[in-house]
Each structure stands twice: as structure tokens, then as C-alpha cells.
Design a protein around this motif. Sequence first.
Motif, PDB file in Angstrom:
ATOM      1  N   PHE A   2      28.022  25.331  34.502  1.00 35.56           N
ATOM      2  CA  PHE A   2      27.802  24.275  33.514  1.00 35.56           C
ATOM      3  C   PHE A   2      29.028  23.374  33.393  1.00 35.56           C
ATOM      4  O   PHE A   2      30.156  23.763  33.706  1.00 35.56           O
ATOM      5  N   THR A   3      28.787  22.167  32.919  1.00 36.61           N
ATOM      6  CA  THR A   3      29.863  21.222  32.616  1.00 36.61           C
ATOM      7  C   THR A   3      29.613  20.636  31.234  1.00 36.61           C
ATOM      8  O   THR A   3      28.655  20.987  30.555  1.00 36.61           O
ATOM      9  N   GLY A   4      30.486  19.740  30.810  1.00 39.79           N
ATOM     10  CA  GLY A   4      30.282  19.065  29.523  1.00 39.79           C
ATOM     11  C   GLY A   4      30.574  19.975  28.344  1.00 39.79           C
ATOM     12  O   GLY A   4      31.683  20.519  28.226  1.00 39.79           O
ATOM     13  N   ASN A   5      29.591  20.197  27.491  1.00 43.99           N
ATOM     14  CA  ASN A   5      29.810  20.940  26.249  1.00 43.99           C
ATOM     15  C   ASN A   5      29.673  22.444  26.422  1.00 43.99           C
ATOM     16  O   ASN A   5      29.727  23.193  25.449  1.00 43.99           O
ATOM     17  N   VAL A   6      29.513  22.936  27.665  1.00 43.36           N
ATOM     18  CA  VAL A   6      29.371  24.373  27.926  1.00 43.36           C
ATOM     19  C   VAL A   6      30.398  24.788  28.969  1.00 43.36           C
ATOM     20  O   VAL A   6      30.513  24.148  30.018  1.00 43.36           O
ATOM     21  N   ARG A   7      31.166  25.861  28.665  1.00 39.50           N
ATOM     22  CA  ARG A   7      32.092  26.401  29.662  1.00 39.50           C
ATOM     23  C   ARG A   7      32.062  27.926  29.613  1.00 39.50           C
ATOM     24  O   ARG A   7      31.633  28.525  28.621  1.00 39.50           O
ATOM     25  N   ALA A   8      32.496  28.551  30.731  1.00 36.36           N
ATOM     26  CA  ALA A   8      32.429  30.007  30.859  1.00 36.36           C
ATOM     27  C   ALA A   8      33.813  30.587  31.125  1.00 36.36           C
ATOM     28  O   ALA A   8      34.592  30.035  31.909  1.00 36.36           O
ATOM     29  N   LEU A   9      34.097  31.724  30.487  1.00 43.31           N
ATOM     30  CA  LEU A   9      35.328  32.484  30.704  1.00 43.31           C
ATOM     31  C   LEU A   9      34.955  33.820  31.339  1.00 43.31           C
ATOM     32  O   LEU A   9      34.150  34.575  30.777  1.00 43.31           O
ATOM     33  N   ARG A  10      35.530  34.116  32.501  1.00 45.13           N
ATOM     34  CA  ARG A  10      35.287  35.412  33.123  1.00 45.13           C
ATOM     35  C   ARG A  10      36.427  36.351  32.717  1.00 45.13           C
ATOM     36  O   ARG A  10      37.591  36.124  33.036  1.00 45.13           O
ATOM     37  N   PRO A  39      23.289  17.648  21.036  1.00 44.01           N
ATOM     38  CA  PRO A  39      24.293  16.980  20.192  1.00 44.01           C
ATOM     39  C   PRO A  39      24.879  17.896  19.114  1.00 44.01           C
ATOM     40  O   PRO A  39      24.173  18.695  18.505  1.00 44.01           O
ATOM     41  N   GLY A  40      26.198  17.788  18.933  1.00 45.23           N
ATOM     42  CA  GLY A  40      26.882  18.480  17.852  1.00 45.23           C
ATOM     43  C   GLY A  40      27.233  19.931  18.116  1.00 45.23           C
ATOM     44  O   GLY A  40      27.797  20.600  17.252  1.00 45.23           O
ATOM     45  N   LEU A  41      26.908  20.423  19.318  1.00 48.13           N
ATOM     46  CA  LEU A  41      27.143  21.839  19.632  1.00 48.13           C
ATOM     47  C   LEU A  41      28.050  21.963  20.848  1.00 48.13           C
ATOM     48  O   LEU A  41      27.956  21.182  21.800  1.00 48.13           O
ATOM     49  N   ASP A  42      28.930  22.960  20.806  1.00 47.84           N
ATOM     50  CA  ASP A  42      29.913  23.212  21.856  1.00 47.84           C
ATOM     51  C   ASP A  42      29.880  24.710  22.144  1.00 47.84           C
ATOM     52  O   ASP A  42      29.894  25.515  21.209  1.00 47.84           O
ATOM     53  N   VAL A  43      29.829  25.120  23.410  1.00 47.00           N
ATOM     54  CA  VAL A  43      29.565  26.519  23.757  1.00 47.00           C
ATOM     55  C   VAL A  43      30.648  27.092  24.660  1.00 47.00           C
ATOM     56  O   VAL A  43      31.030  26.481  25.654  1.00 47.00           O
ATOM     57  N   THR A  44      31.121  28.299  24.308  1.00 47.15           N
ATOM     58  CA  THR A  44      32.033  29.069  25.158  1.00 47.15           C
ATOM     59  C   THR A  44      31.395  30.420  25.455  1.00 47.15           C
ATOM     60  O   THR A  44      31.076  31.180  24.539  1.00 47.15           O
ATOM     61  N   ILE A  45      31.198  30.705  26.742  1.00 48.56           N
ATOM     62  CA  ILE A  45      30.538  31.934  27.192  1.00 48.56           C
ATOM     63  C   ILE A  45      31.590  32.872  27.778  1.00 48.56           C
ATOM     64  O   ILE A  45      32.389  32.472  28.623  1.00 48.56           O
ATOM     65  N   LEU A  46      31.596  34.128  27.351  1.00 49.96           N
ATOM     66  CA  LEU A  46      32.476  35.148  27.918  1.00 49.96           C
ATOM     67  C   LEU A  46      31.631  36.156  28.690  1.00 49.96           C
ATOM     68  O   LEU A  46      30.626  36.660  28.160  1.00 49.96           O
ATOM     69  N   TYR A  47      32.019  36.451  29.935  1.00 47.16           N
ATOM     70  CA  TYR A  47      31.285  37.459  30.700  1.00 47.16           C
ATOM     71  C   TYR A  47      32.263  38.351  31.463  1.00 47.16           C
ATOM     72  O   TYR A  47      33.388  37.940  31.787  1.00 47.16           O
ATOM     73  N   ILE A  69      30.016  27.454  19.441  1.00 46.93           N
ATOM     74  CA  ILE A  69      29.263  28.676  19.695  1.00 46.93           C
ATOM     75  C   ILE A  69      30.072  29.569  20.630  1.00 46.93           C
ATOM     76  O   ILE A  69      30.449  29.144  21.729  1.00 46.93           O
ATOM     77  N   LEU A  70      30.334  30.795  20.202  1.00 44.12           N
ATOM     78  CA  LEU A  70      30.989  31.788  21.052  1.00 44.12           C
ATOM     79  C   LEU A  70      29.958  32.852  21.397  1.00 44.12           C
ATOM     80  O   LEU A  70      29.296  33.394  20.507  1.00 44.12           O
ATOM     81  N   VAL A  71      29.822  33.161  22.679  1.00 41.65           N
ATOM     82  CA  VAL A  71      28.796  34.127  23.081  1.00 41.65           C
ATOM     83  C   VAL A  71      29.334  35.036  24.176  1.00 41.65           C
ATOM     84  O   VAL A  71      29.945  34.590  25.141  1.00 41.65           O
ATOM     85  N   ALA A  72      29.117  36.343  23.992  1.00 44.06           N
ATOM     86  CA  ALA A  72      29.434  37.333  25.021  1.00 44.06           C
ATOM     87  C   ALA A  72      28.147  37.680  25.748  1.00 44.06           C
ATOM     88  O   ALA A  72      27.083  37.783  25.141  1.00 44.06           O
ATOM     89  N   THR A  73      28.226  37.863  27.060  1.00 45.42           N
ATOM     90  CA  THR A  73      27.025  38.180  27.831  1.00 45.42           C
ATOM     91  C   THR A  73      27.295  39.295  28.832  1.00 45.42           C
ATOM     92  O   THR A  73      28.371  39.388  29.409  1.00 45.42           O
TER      93      THR A  73
END
Length: 471
Positions: free
Chosen positions: A176-184, A152-160, A132-136
Motif C-alpha cells: 500500500f501507499t498513501g494513507n496506509v503503511r506496513a511495519l514488519r 478521507p480522514g483516516l491514516d493506517v499503520t499495520i504491524l505484522y 488506526i494501529l492494527v496488528a495482524t
Amino acid sequence: MIYTDTRDKTVRTDFRTAVLNGMNATTGGLYIPVEFPVLDKSLLSRKTEPCFRETAFAMAKPYVSGEISDDQLMQIISDAYPFTAMVKPIDKLSYILELFHGPTCAFKDFGARFMARVMSYFNKNEDTPLHILVATSGDTGSAVGSAFSNVPGLDVTILYPEGKISPLQEKQLSTFTGNVRALRVAGTFDDCQRLVKTAFTDGDLRKKFRLSSANSINISRLLPQSFYYMYAALVVKNRSWQYNHIENPSIIAVVPSGNFGNLTSGLIAREMGAPIAGFVAATNTNHTIPDWIATGSYDPRPSVETYANAMDVGAPSNYERMQAMYSLNEIRDLFASYWLDNDGIIEAIRNCYSKTGYIIDPHGSIAWEAWYDIRHGAIEALAGGQKGDYTKPGLTPNLPSWYKKVIEKQALGIILETAHPAKFSETVSKAIGRMPSLPERLEKVMSLPDNSVSLKNDYTLFKDWLEANLR
């Protein structure tokens, strides 16, 4: 239900494909149902107040028909919504729809939690994760991170956008840790959104990874946000005679709007039979949509930083969906539009508090001020021939079809309060001289470490990072 594409109406696909793809990688278009089924009259005409989960189930069912069983759908809804939307009267003709009672104190919990569970359901038999790629521009990232964390089965990258969201918002999505990470990202929300959209249309990248979106780009986040419009409109309709002594009111939804996904969800609810006569699109200095309504020309532009940062969007994605659903004249019949600059936002927070005692966040404050001005002379002045200036803060010079009901005091406003005011405590304090109370679930996040990663506004660097970090 069959889904098509905002850019190619010959496209035909199912709900699963629309959800897991996020958007059409071939055309760059957004998925939209080919029709909007109207709910049964037994629900729409019920004399008792509705149950939120029951409303959500009835609305979701036709969109997932043949793909998710009734039992599984009810399980998804029950798991997604241990909380509800709250409808509160603040004066004789106005209600606040509080959408901040979920885990991250923002309206996006409603869409993100439903979407995460639907995606997990569809992905359960796959051998590889769905990325999952998401801009916020504020609350989307934290809502998505919370909703998808450890699913389960999902991996998330957040851009802000670095430095352009509130400190509390940043803490919520960067810890967040694990299957969720954030890019500033060193840029604006529009830059973040552009990086995500480019990745979705990158054939080379999509060969390596299964990609999807959690922005309102994704239909599975947009549809569940329509649930609370239907619920709130039915609640207000049910209360209208008892509390307001209006037999058949025109209900107007006043919506803080940035990427215009939330307002598009309101349009979906109306198409499904919600007793909503019209909408007010309330936004900040990034007034691309009010300008379009005023002039007929859609002119996306770089976003401008404001106190209502979740609406700092210069090129709203859901313009495509609104244009696919309605002509400009139909939009003008349905919509009033309104915008405020930063000074106006501070004044709106102050006015709401002084006149009602209600502490409102910067986004909701624009909606409150819009509704207050509309029913205290602004729309009557337009009806009397006053020529407004769409380039200045205030009501855009457009008369929707429901304007006479406002003048006759036969209209009720539902003001969407999209986030808890404590998420913007500095701005709120500047306006009213006191800090809003901090919910315990927000207080806890402030002590967590920041795990975000810095990224330049460059697609090649973003792609390199994805290829190095996604599995």
C-alpha cells in the motif's frame, strides 16, 4: 445503545466513542454492548432465504441507534458489501460458509469495510486524522489496508511479524501507499499486538495523536462479522428440510479461531436470535482457549508458528469478551473445542479434498476435520466415557449441551472457510499435489513493490517511529 468495558462494568459510553477509541485507554479493557437485542421474529422465521444486506442492516441498526440514521446506515452497508457470503453444501450434514469473496479474499473484509466507513462517517467533522494501529497475523492487515485505503480522514499503520505470514499475505499488506503503511516486526503476532495495546494506553502518545484500532479489539469490526453468522444460519435452517430432511436441526458453527474475534461475533449473532445451537472452536498448536475450556485455567503463552498462521495467537484478546459474556460452565455447554498440529493440518486438507472434492485452506481445514471427527465417533466416544487428552491434537474432552443431536444425526455443521486457499498455495499443494487457482485480484498484487518498513520488537522504537511519521 450503551457500551461498557470488559474490565470496568461501571463504564458507560456510546458507539462513536467505542469505535473511535478502539479500547478503553484508562483500563485497557475492550468495549462491549450492555445488551444484545434479539431480531424481530418476522426476519428470524421467514420461510424464504434472507438477503445478506437486509440481514446486516437489521443487525446493525440497534447498535448505532441515535448516532447513524437509517439512510446513512444503509448507504454504509451498500458501499461496504458489493459481495456476499456464500453457503455451499459439501455433504448431507455439512455446509461451507465461504467468506473469501471480498477484495482481499478473506473473511476480514466483512468487518474491515464496515468499520472503515463507520469511522470515516464519525470523523468527517474533525480537523485531524484518526490514526488506526492494527496488528495482524495474516489477513487482518490486507483487509484493513484495502478497506481504509484513500478513505478521507483516516491514516493506517499495520504491524505484522516478519517471516511468519505467507508470501502472498505479505504482498497484500506491504504494497500500500498513501494513507496506509506496513511495519514488519522482528517478533510474533503477540509482540505486534502488545506494541499496539501499549500505544493505546500511552497517555503521552494519545495527547499527540487520535488513535484507534482495526483489530477485533474494535467493536465496529466485531459486530459486522456477526452478520454472516445470522445470514448463514437462516439459510441453512431454511434449506434443512429440503436438502437434509431434518425438520428442526441443531446448527453448529465450526470456527477457525486465533484471536477469537470471529467466534465472539458468532456468539453475538446467537444472542441476537441466530438459530445456532453451539460452536466448535477449531485452532492450531496455539490452543490456549481449548486448554481453558478443558482445565478452567486461562494460561496465555508465546505463540507458535504453524501452517495456519492467521491463528498463531498465544494470548487471544477476545478471551476478555467471551469471559464477560459467559461463565466457564456456559462456555462448556456451548463449545466443543479442537486443535491440530502442522501434520494434522496437511492431513485435514488432504482428507477434505479426497472425501468431498473441495479445496480448503489450512485454517478452514481444521474446522472441517473437527466437524468430520465429531460426527464420526469422536464426540460419541467422549459421551461413552472415553477420557481425552487435551494436550494432544483432536477433540478436547468437553461435552457440549448439543452432543446428543450429533449422535442422533440431527445436527448440521456450518464450517467457516475464512480465506481463499490460493493464499496458502504452498501448504495446499503439499497436501493435495496441486496448486489452487489464483483469483485475478490476488494475481495482480504479486507484481507490486514492497513498501514495508523493518522494526525491532521494542516499544520505545515503535513510539519514536510513530512520533516521527504520524501527522
